[in-house]
Design an enzyme around this catalytic site. Sequence first.
Site, PDB file in Angstrom:
ATOM      1  N   TYR A 241      46.701 -28.160 116.233  1.00 44.90           N
ATOM      2  CA  TYR A 241      46.429 -27.950 114.804  1.00 44.90           C
ATOM      3  C   TYR A 241      45.770 -26.577 114.591  1.00 44.90           C
ATOM      4  CZ  TYR A 241      44.469 -28.382 110.106  1.00 44.90           C
ATOM      5  OH  TYR A 241      44.137 -28.145 108.789  1.00 44.90           O
TER       6      TYR A 241
ATOM      7  N   GLY B 225      45.492 -34.691  97.618  1.00 43.00           N
ATOM      8  CA  GLY B 225      44.412 -33.814  98.046  1.00 43.00           C
ATOM      9  C   GLY B 225      44.356 -32.468  97.339  1.00 43.00           C
TER      10      GLY B 225
ATOM     11  N   GLY C 174      46.486 -30.024  97.223  1.00 43.08           N
ATOM     12  CA  GLY C 174      47.702 -29.650  96.501  1.00 43.08           C
ATOM     13  C   GLY C 174      47.736 -30.275  95.119  1.00 43.08           C
TER      14      GLY C 174
ATOM     15  N   GLY D 183      53.227 -29.959  98.986  1.00 39.46           N
ATOM     16  CA  GLY D 183      52.253 -31.036  99.228  1.00 39.46           C
ATOM     17  C   GLY D 183      51.401 -31.298  98.000  1.00 39.46           C
ATOM     18  N   ALA D 184      52.049 -31.288  96.836  1.00 47.54           N
ATOM     19  CA  ALA D 184      51.299 -31.352  95.566  1.00 47.54           C
ATOM     20  C   ALA D 184      50.972 -32.774  95.133  1.00 47.54           C
ATOM     21  CB  ALA D 184      52.103 -30.645  94.469  1.00 47.54           C
TER      22      ALA D 184
ATOM     23  N   SER E 234      42.333 -22.501 107.851  1.00 45.66           N
ATOM     24  CA  SER E 234      41.308 -23.511 108.150  1.00 45.66           C
ATOM     25  C   SER E 234      40.262 -22.836 109.026  1.00 45.66           C
ATOM     26  CB  SER E 234      41.968 -24.656 108.913  1.00 45.66           C
ATOM     27  OG  SER E 234      41.019 -25.357 109.684  1.00 45.66           O
TER      28      SER E 234
HETATM   29  N1  LIG Z   1      40.844 -31.145 103.941  1.00 42.99           N
HETATM   30  C1  LIG Z   1      40.308 -30.210 104.691  1.00 42.99           C
HETATM   31  O1  LIG Z   1      39.110 -30.231 105.026  1.00 42.99           O
HETATM   32  C2  LIG Z   1      41.148 -29.056 105.150  1.00 42.99           C
HETATM   33  C3  LIG Z   1      40.545 -28.085 105.966  1.00 42.99           C
HETATM   34  C4  LIG Z   1      41.293 -26.975 106.358  1.00 42.99           C
HETATM   35  C5  LIG Z   1      42.607 -26.832 105.921  1.00 42.99           C
HETATM   36  N2  LIG Z   1      43.161 -27.810 105.157  1.00 42.99           N
HETATM   37  C6  LIG Z   1      44.551 -27.616 104.752  1.00 42.99           C
HETATM   38  O2  LIG Z   1      44.717 -27.937 103.390  1.00 42.99           O
HETATM   39  C7  LIG Z   1      46.087 -28.281 103.149  1.00 42.99           C
HETATM   40  C8  LIG Z   1      46.153 -29.503 102.267  1.00 42.99           C
HETATM   41  O3  LIG Z   1      45.670 -30.625 102.987  1.00 42.99           O
HETATM   42  P1  LIG Z   1      44.768 -31.773 102.323  1.00 42.99           P
HETATM   43  O4  LIG Z   1      43.426 -31.670 102.959  1.00 42.99           O
HETATM   44  O5  LIG Z   1      44.889 -31.747 100.857  1.00 42.99           O
HETATM   45  O6  LIG Z   1      45.469 -33.081 102.960  1.00 42.99           O
HETATM   46  P2  LIG Z   1      46.350 -34.245 102.330  1.00 42.99           P
HETATM   47  O7  LIG Z   1      45.622 -34.921 101.203  1.00 42.99           O
HETATM   48  O8  LIG Z   1      46.738 -35.089 103.500  1.00 42.99           O
HETATM   49  O9  LIG Z   1      47.601 -33.490 101.750  1.00 42.99           O
HETATM   50  C9  LIG Z   1      48.581 -32.945 102.611  1.00 42.99           C
HETATM   51  C10 LIG Z   1      49.859 -32.773 101.822  1.00 42.99           C
HETATM   52  O10 LIG Z   1      50.842 -32.214 102.700  1.00 42.99           O
HETATM   53  C11 LIG Z   1      52.032 -32.978 102.562  1.00 42.99           C
HETATM   54  N3  LIG Z   1      52.895 -32.917 103.730  1.00 42.99           N
HETATM   55  C12 LIG Z   1      52.610 -33.302 104.996  1.00 42.99           C
HETATM   56  N4  LIG Z   1      53.710 -33.147 105.765  1.00 42.99           N
HETATM   57  C13 LIG Z   1      54.696 -32.650 104.961  1.00 42.99           C
HETATM   58  C14 LIG Z   1      56.038 -32.302 105.166  1.00 42.99           C
HETATM   59  N5  LIG Z   1      56.635 -32.460 106.362  1.00 42.99           N
HETATM   60  N6  LIG Z   1      56.740 -31.830 104.124  1.00 42.99           N
HETATM   61  C15 LIG Z   1      56.188 -31.686 102.915  1.00 42.99           C
HETATM   62  N7  LIG Z   1      54.919 -32.023 102.643  1.00 42.99           N
HETATM   63  C16 LIG Z   1      54.181 -32.512 103.667  1.00 42.99           C
HETATM   64  C17 LIG Z   1      51.528 -34.391 102.340  1.00 42.99           C
HETATM   65  O11 LIG Z   1      52.581 -35.206 101.840  1.00 42.99           O
HETATM   66  P3  LIG Z   1      52.537 -36.812 102.043  1.00 42.99           P
HETATM   67  O12 LIG Z   1      51.506 -37.320 101.083  1.00 42.99           O
HETATM   68  O13 LIG Z   1      53.921 -37.244 101.728  1.00 42.99           O
HETATM   69  O14 LIG Z   1      52.148 -37.052 103.474  1.00 42.99           O
HETATM   70  C18 LIG Z   1      50.422 -34.114 101.327  1.00 42.99           C
HETATM   71  O15 LIG Z   1      50.975 -33.944 100.055  1.00 42.99           O
HETATM   72  C19 LIG Z   1      46.717 -28.447 104.536  1.00 42.99           C
HETATM   73  O16 LIG Z   1      47.477 -27.287 104.831  1.00 42.99           O
HETATM   74  C20 LIG Z   1      45.529 -28.542 105.463  1.00 42.99           C
HETATM   75  O17 LIG Z   1      45.827 -28.092 106.764  1.00 42.99           O
HETATM   76  C21 LIG Z   1      42.468 -28.907 104.762  1.00 42.99           C
END
Ligand SMILES: NC(=O)c1ccc[n+]([C@@H]2O[C@H](COP(=O)([O-])OP(=O)(O)OC[C@H]3O[C@@H](n4cnc5c(N)ncnc54)[C@H](OP(=O)(O)O)[C@@H]3O)[C@@H](O)[C@H]2O)c1
Length: 301
Positions: free
Chosen positions: A171, A25, A27, A21-22, A146
């Site tokens: 989730y 966000g 990643g 997921g690089a 999380s």
């Molecule tokens: N943001 C927060 O406050 C928060 C809090 C707790 C935990 N987290 C965790 O942090 C991690 C990163 O999330 P983020 O907040 O940076 O959100 P984000 O910006 O939505 O990034 C999520 C990434 O995961 C990828 N992804 C989703 N489904 C996938 C799949 N089937 N195969 C491969 N890649 C996939 C997305 O790809 P696409 O762009 O192609 O969809 C995107 O690159 C997640 O594990 C999330 O649960 C975030």
Amino acid sequence: MTEWTVDRMPDQHGRVAVVTGANSGLGLVTATELARRGAHVVLAVRDTAAGEQAALGIDGDTEVRELNLASLDSVRAFAAKLVADHPAIDLLVNNAGVVLLGQRRTSADGFELQFATNVLGHFALTGLLLDNLAAVREARVVGLSSITHKNAHLDFDDLMFERGYRAAAAYGRSKLATTVLGIELDRRLRSAGLPVVSVLAHPGLTRTNLTPRAWEHRGRLGQLIARLGLLATQSVERGALPQLYAATADGVRGGQFFGPAGLAETRGRVTEARLNRDAADPAIGRRLWAAAEELTDVSYL
Ligand SMILES: NC(=O)c1ccc[n+]([C@@H]2O[C@H](COP(=O)([O-])OP(=O)(O)OC[C@H]3O[C@@H](n4cnc5c(N)ncnc54)[C@H](OP(=O)(O)O)[C@@H]3O)[C@@H](O)[C@H]2O)c1
């Protein structure tokens, strides 16, 4: 712990890092900072055009590879090519994730989609890369938890949440399962005597695409709610620090869990975070590991 920033990250030259997921966000920030410090970074993304676009903005050595964590065939294909091309892998950041509100959805393999993406895809990927991780002196595997994991409970009779589905609870369960498996991985690595460290991190509440996407199904009202929610979040550069710390800081031990120090772990400097009691329970760890092996047909350790 004194305040840790990316300027304190050890040099990464000569290291191969895989970030799922690089393209977005946390990643994207993780990949950017690792590459800036000299790592060769594999951007493991489901949309390679988005990955190439992201790579253009990264100053360093990167490659983009296709990985859809919601399909075990895709995970196997990705892993087979990666292990052939990179006999030694120093770092795996299992960062990708989805929050899916609304109706229950399933993956290509028929699993509840949040559990499939956040948990099972990464479980299989880690197992398929393990020999190459174990080929270096001290590789690390970082799992993304999380704060929602803290109030979650696993239902071993219904891991796919087929009864009484609630999206937000699903989730939270997926993040508890990620945490349980990260700690169990640490136990198994230690007892096998392998030089790989399994650690966990969470970003508190961080401004990314995660919640706006989760609310997409609710149209304009959903976007308004998501934007209001983002007001309480910290910047993505700050939110990425716990996972960057877990991935690179000196002295990190297997089984540690890092998150933000402030306001009930929602924001602030990196510190050790608190685990849900179930996450540290070896019986739950063994049981979930066995279930994940059966569901993915990937067995290791
Ligand atoms: N943001 C927060 O406050 C928060 C809090 C707790 C935990 N987290 C965790 O942090 C991690 C990163 O999330 P983020 O907040 O940076 O959100 P984000 O910006 O939505 O990034 C999520 C990434 O995961 C990828 N992804 C989703 N489904 C996938 C799949 N089937 N195969 C491969 N890649 C996939 C997305 O790809 P696409 O762009 O192609 O969809 C995107 O690159 C997640 O594990 C999330 O649960 C975030």
